[in-house]
Design a protein around this motif. Structure first.
Motif, PDB file in Angstrom:
ATOM      1  N   VAL A  18       0.554  -0.894  -0.233  1.00 54.28           N
ATOM      2  CA  VAL A  18       0.294  -0.056   0.040  1.00 54.28           C
ATOM      3  C   VAL A  18       0.238   1.428   0.077  1.00 54.28           C
ATOM      4  O   VAL A  18       1.759   1.663   1.019  1.00 54.28           O
ATOM      5  CB  VAL A  18      -1.002  -0.042   1.326  1.00 54.28           C
ATOM      6  CG1 VAL A  18      -1.739   1.271   1.054  1.00 54.28           C
ATOM      7  CG2 VAL A  18      -2.030  -1.343   1.899  1.00 54.28           C
ATOM      8  N   GLY A  21       5.918   5.103  -3.579  1.00 49.71           N
ATOM      9  CA  GLY A  21       6.605   5.935  -3.636  1.00 49.71           C
ATOM     10  C   GLY A  21       7.939   4.690  -3.501  1.00 49.71           C
ATOM     11  O   GLY A  21       7.993   4.181  -3.863  1.00 49.71           O
ATOM     12  N   VAL A  23      10.121   4.182  -1.568  1.00 51.05           N
ATOM     13  CA  VAL A  23      10.304   2.813  -0.501  1.00 51.05           C
ATOM     14  C   VAL A  23       9.116   1.012  -0.794  1.00 51.05           C
ATOM     15  O   VAL A  23      10.068   0.440  -0.836  1.00 51.05           O
ATOM     16  CB  VAL A  23       9.294   3.459   0.276  1.00 51.05           C
ATOM     17  CG1 VAL A  23       9.810   2.122   1.935  1.00 51.05           C
ATOM     18  CG2 VAL A  23      10.599   4.354   1.740  1.00 51.05           C
ATOM     19  N   ARG A  26      11.234  -0.015  -3.262  1.00 52.85           N
ATOM     20  CA  ARG A  26      12.556  -0.579  -2.695  1.00 52.85           C
ATOM     21  C   ARG A  26      11.719  -2.659  -2.827  1.00 52.85           C
ATOM     22  O   ARG A  26      12.326  -2.722  -2.767  1.00 52.85           O
ATOM     23  CB  ARG A  26      12.887   0.021  -1.657  1.00 52.85           C
ATOM     24  CG  ARG A  26      14.472  -0.600  -1.622  1.00 52.85           C
ATOM     25  CD  ARG A  26      15.309   0.456  -0.535  1.00 52.85           C
ATOM     26  NE  ARG A  26      14.075   0.834   0.745  1.00 52.85           N
ATOM     27  CZ  ARG A  26      14.443   1.310   1.570  1.00 52.85           C
ATOM     28  NH1 ARG A  26      15.177   2.977   0.744  1.00 52.85           N
ATOM     29  NH2 ARG A  26      14.308   1.298   3.020  1.00 52.85           N
ATOM     30  N   THR A  44      -0.647   7.181  -6.567  1.00 49.29           N
ATOM     31  CA  THR A  44       0.253   7.996  -7.503  1.00 49.29           C
ATOM     32  C   THR A  44       1.251   6.877  -7.141  1.00 49.29           C
ATOM     33  O   THR A  44       1.169   6.238  -6.334  1.00 49.29           O
ATOM     34  CB  THR A  44       0.691   9.350  -7.063  1.00 49.29           C
ATOM     35  OG1 THR A  44       0.854   8.996  -5.689  1.00 49.29           O
ATOM     36  CG2 THR A  44      -0.699   9.994  -5.951  1.00 49.29           C
ATOM     37  N   ARG A  63      -6.426   3.951  -6.294  1.00 48.22           N
ATOM     38  CA  ARG A  63      -6.933   4.314  -5.824  1.00 48.22           C
ATOM     39  C   ARG A  63      -5.989   4.219  -4.188  1.00 48.22           C
ATOM     40  O   ARG A  63      -5.081   3.664  -4.066  1.00 48.22           O
ATOM     41  CB  ARG A  63      -8.308   3.188  -5.775  1.00 48.22           C
ATOM     42  CG  ARG A  63      -7.768   1.971  -5.353  1.00 48.22           C
ATOM     43  CD  ARG A  63      -9.731   1.495  -5.193  1.00 48.22           C
ATOM     44  NE  ARG A  63      -9.565  -0.224  -5.301  1.00 48.22           N
ATOM     45  CZ  ARG A  63      -8.405  -0.688  -4.034  1.00 48.22           C
ATOM     46  NH1 ARG A  63      -8.205  -0.156  -3.011  1.00 48.22           N
ATOM     47  NH2 ARG A  63      -9.008  -2.316  -4.082  1.00 48.22           N
ATOM     48  N   GLU A  64      -7.290   4.558  -3.579  1.00 49.11           N
ATOM     49  CA  GLU A  64      -6.965   4.532  -1.655  1.00 49.11           C
ATOM     50  C   GLU A  64      -6.676   3.060  -1.299  1.00 49.11           C
ATOM     51  O   GLU A  64      -8.034   2.782  -1.925  1.00 49.11           O
ATOM     52  CB  GLU A  64      -7.772   5.982  -1.337  1.00 49.11           C
ATOM     53  CG  GLU A  64      -7.005   7.077  -1.377  1.00 49.11           C
ATOM     54  CD  GLU A  64      -7.097   8.250  -0.545  1.00 49.11           C
ATOM     55  OE1 GLU A  64      -7.857   7.999   0.399  1.00 49.11           O
ATOM     56  OE2 GLU A  64      -6.865   9.093  -0.576  1.00 49.11           O
ATOM     57  N   VAL A  79       2.909   1.660   3.012  1.00 50.23           N
ATOM     58  CA  VAL A  79       4.323   2.162   3.707  1.00 50.23           C
ATOM     59  C   VAL A  79       4.118   4.037   2.797  1.00 50.23           C
ATOM     60  O   VAL A  79       4.448   4.373   1.228  1.00 50.23           O
ATOM     61  CB  VAL A  79       5.354   0.964   2.312  1.00 50.23           C
ATOM     62  CG1 VAL A  79       6.196  -0.099   2.777  1.00 50.23           C
ATOM     63  CG2 VAL A  79       4.871   1.528   0.529  1.00 50.23           C
ATOM     64  N   ASN A  86      -1.031   4.057   7.526  1.00 45.83           N
ATOM     65  CA  ASN A  86      -0.198   2.829   8.089  1.00 45.83           C
ATOM     66  C   ASN A  86      -0.715   2.177   9.211  1.00 45.83           C
ATOM     67  O   ASN A  86      -0.451   1.504   9.061  1.00 45.83           O
ATOM     68  CB  ASN A  86       0.942   3.852   8.097  1.00 45.83           C
ATOM     69  CG  ASN A  86       1.667   4.347   6.920  1.00 45.83           C
ATOM     70  OD1 ASN A  86       0.896   3.827   5.857  1.00 45.83           O
ATOM     71  ND2 ASN A  86       2.699   4.896   6.849  1.00 45.83           N
ATOM     72  N   ALA A 103       6.243   1.158   6.847  1.00 49.49           N
ATOM     73  CA  ALA A 103       7.698   1.976   6.623  1.00 49.49           C
ATOM     74  C   ALA A 103       7.829   2.751   8.176  1.00 49.49           C
ATOM     75  O   ALA A 103       9.343   3.361   8.331  1.00 49.49           O
ATOM     76  CB  ALA A 103       6.887   2.978   5.486  1.00 49.49           C
ATOM     77  N   ASP A 104       6.931   3.803   8.796  1.00 46.70           N
ATOM     78  CA  ASP A 104       6.982   4.823   9.198  1.00 46.70           C
ATOM     79  C   ASP A 104       6.714   4.426  10.843  1.00 46.70           C
ATOM     80  O   ASP A 104       6.593   4.982  11.493  1.00 46.70           O
ATOM     81  CB  ASP A 104       6.408   5.877   9.260  1.00 46.70           C
ATOM     82  CG  ASP A 104       4.939   5.787   9.264  1.00 46.70           C
ATOM     83  OD1 ASP A 104       4.015   4.329   9.501  1.00 46.70           O
ATOM     84  OD2 ASP A 104       4.367   6.554   9.201  1.00 46.70           O
TER      85      ASP A 104
END
Ligand SMILES: C[C@@]1(CC(=O)O)C2=NC(=C\c3[nH]c(c(CCC(=O)O)c3CC(=O)O)Cc3[nH]c(c(CC(=O)O)c3CCC(=O)O)/C=C3\N/C(=C\2)[C@@H](CCC(=O)O)[C@]3(C)CC(=O)O)/[C@H]1CCC(=O)O
Ligand SMILES: NC(=O)c1ccc[n+]([C@@H]2O[C@H](COP(=O)([O-])OP(=O)(O)OC[C@H]3O[C@@H](n4cnc5c(N)ncnc54)[C@H](O)[C@@H]3O)[C@@H](O)[C@H]2O)c1
Length: 226
Positions: A18, A21, A23, A26, A44, A63-64, A79, A86, A103-104
């Motif tokens: 999800v 970008g 991350v 990768r 995006t 989409r979201e 991510v 998240n 990721a965060d």
């Protein structure tokens, strides 16, 4: 942080990413190498990931995130750059007993990714307990210089040789001695420097019985592909 390191086999397993970008990109590259069946959800995506998705036939929903996305997946990568999203993914994973990498948030992750050094079947992994991921990367770069392609080739050779030794040497103690002699970093590094000397030294480590069955010169004919 107290973790249990495992090497997961993800071939054919459904995993969800999800976010779209750098991350996400990768994570996607490594998942594809493991032949996982990837689904990507993000409004995006960065260009590199867009090409990657197209080139590799990855399922992509522009989409979201919706919570139904997590049905039928064993692992989710949260991510996005949205803390709230998240965190929602992490709590859904917790509720349904699924593995999640956030990721965060180290706290909300049930697993983290180490930096990797891979030479064929040789796999070295580096982690810092999330204290300084940039250090994992730096150590990976340093280790990469010490473990070159000769390790890949050597393990390919051992894939052939080890079963022959097991089949032909009944004495367990003798087998163990042979394997310990073969697990010699100097011997392996010789493969990159001087193939003839490597062969000579390797031959010396093998009992006559195995040497007779296994024509090392024949195996080495292509220069070990190095
Ligand atoms: C090893 C590697 C594997 C990979 O991801 O493939 C990896 N991070 C890598 C690079 C890297 N990551 C970051 C930077 C920028 C420098 C910096 O800020 O430090 C760089 C360097 C760069 O990009 O140059 C930023 C960052 N990372 C995390 C957070 C969030 C947080 O700390 O909460 C933030 C801050 C975000 C912000 O700015 O807010 C979290 C995690 N990153 C992890 C792994 C896990 C712990 C691994 C460990 O124990 O060491 C963990 C916990 C979760 C996870 O992702 O699994 C990969 C190197 C691959 C390679 O090249 O070999
Ligand atoms: N773990 C790591 O190694 C590491 C490294 C750097 C940054 N980070 C953290 O990881 C996160 C992502 O970083 P990035 O650089 O890839 O971010 P980015 O801004 O490049 O990408 C974020 C992506 O999330 C998508 N997104 C936003 N809301 C969404 C939603 N509701 N559903 C689906 N997708 C949604 C966006 O469309 C975008 O594609 C950030 O929180 C960042 O702080 C982690």
């Amino acid at each position: 942080m107290s973790c249990y390191p495992i090497n997961l086999k993800l071939s054919g397993k459904r995993v969800l990413i999800v976010g779209g970008g750098k991350v996400a990109y990768r994570k996607a590259k490594r998942l594809l190498e493991a032949k996982a069946e990837i689904t990507l959800v993000s409004p995006t995506v960065i260009d590199e990931l867009k090409y990657f998705v197209l080139a590799n036939n990855i399922k992509y929903y522009q989409r979201e995130f919706k919570k139904e996305d997590m049905l039928d997946t064993c692992i989710t990568f949260a991510v996005t750059d949205n803390r709230r999203v998240n965190s929602l993914i992490a709590s859904l994973a917790d509720k349904h007993n699924l593995l999640v990498n956030v990721a965060d948030s180290l706290e909300e992750s049930t697993f983290t990714l180490p930096a990797l050094i891979k030479q064929g079947d040789l796999l070295l992994t580096v982690a810092t307990g999330g204290n300084l991921p940039a250090l994992s990367k730096r150590i990976r770069e340093e280790l990469e210089n010490s473990f070159g392609e000769e390790f890949k080739v050597f393990l390919e050779l051992m894939k052939i040789l080890r079963p022959i030794i097991i089949d032909n040497i009944d004495d367990e103690k003798q087998r163990r001695k042979i394997f310990r002699e073969l697990a010699d970093l100097e011997l392996i590094r010789l493969l990159a420097e001087d193939k003839d000397e490597f062969l000579e030294k390797l031959n010396k480590s093998l009992p006559a019985k195995v040497r007779k069955i296994c024509d090392l010169a024949y195996i080495a004919e292509d220069g070990f592909g190095l």
